[in-house]
Design an enzyme around this catalytic site. Structure first.
Site, PDB file in Angstrom:
ATOM      1  N   ASN A 135     -41.831 -36.456  56.244  1.00  0.00           N
ATOM      2  CA  ASN A 135     -42.204 -37.807  56.670  1.00  0.00           C
ATOM      3  C   ASN A 135     -43.686 -38.037  56.359  1.00  0.00           C
ATOM      4  OD1 ASN A 135     -42.570 -40.278  57.906  1.00  0.00           O
ATOM      5  ND2 ASN A 135     -41.497 -39.720  59.780  1.00  0.00           N
ATOM      6  N   TYR A 142     -50.930 -39.638  61.424  1.00  0.00           N
ATOM      7  CA  TYR A 142     -51.455 -38.724  62.443  1.00  0.00           C
ATOM      8  C   TYR A 142     -52.763 -38.084  61.993  1.00  0.00           C
ATOM      9  CZ  TYR A 142     -46.815 -39.296  64.476  1.00  0.00           C
ATOM     10  OH  TYR A 142     -45.665 -39.825  64.998  1.00  0.00           O
TER      11      TYR A 142
END
Length: 171
Positions: A135, A142
């Site tokens: 992903n 993040y």
């Protein structure tokens, strides 16, 4: 655009279930077979499972609302509720999902910041999460939010063991 955070309560169970299924399916349906997805969604987001998670004293769910409409959600865990043993000074972001119709509007950042505030409120020194190794957009997000890779763990998706990266942010 008016963005607010609302803590989920038991009365929100069916809304939480619908949003959980919608956002997980949107995120992963193209990488998994329909049979695997259905089996996972039926198990992970059943009314019974979500009732149990909502009742867990170390877990909390939050909706992000846009103009009063649910646009995504966050699940946080502390202490024994964490999905991996990460220590008493850690808070886990177990789930963070935004409905695709709200992507690109800063809601993910809003939820991450809410998690960081909760970590500080609970005197935690670290926030961690697991993200599927394939992903890329989520990993990039993040990293942009200050998380770094610190390990891996297995996420069971049907019969397939998928590798999640463990990412951490020290507060």
């Amino acid at each position: 655009m008016n963005i607010t955070i609302k803590k989920c309560i038991l009365d929100d169970l069916h809304l939480l279930q619908a949003l959980s299924i919608e956002t997980f399916d949107e995120t992963f349906k193209d990488q998994n077979s329909p049979e695997v997805m259905k089996a996972y969604l039926d198990k992970a987001f059943s009314v019974e499972k979500l009732e149990q998670e909502l009742a867990c004293p170390g877990s909390a769910f939050f909706f992000t609302m846009v103009n009063g409409e649910p646009a995504g959600y966050l699940k946080l865990n502390i202490n024994e509720a964490q999905s991996d043993e990460m220590g008493a000074d850690a808070l886990e972001i177990e789930r963070i999902y935004i409905s695709s119709r709200y992507h690109g509007q800063g809601l993910g950042k809003h939820l991450i910041n809410h998690a960081l505030v909760n970590a500080a409120r609970h005197n935690k020194g670290r926030v961690w999460l697991g993200v599927w190794e394939n992903n890329g957009p989520a990993i990039g997000f993040y990293e942009k939010m200050g998380f770094v890779r610190t390990g891996t763990h297995i996420f069971q998706m049907g019969d397939e063991a998928q590798t999640d990266l463990i990412m951490e942010k020290v507060l």
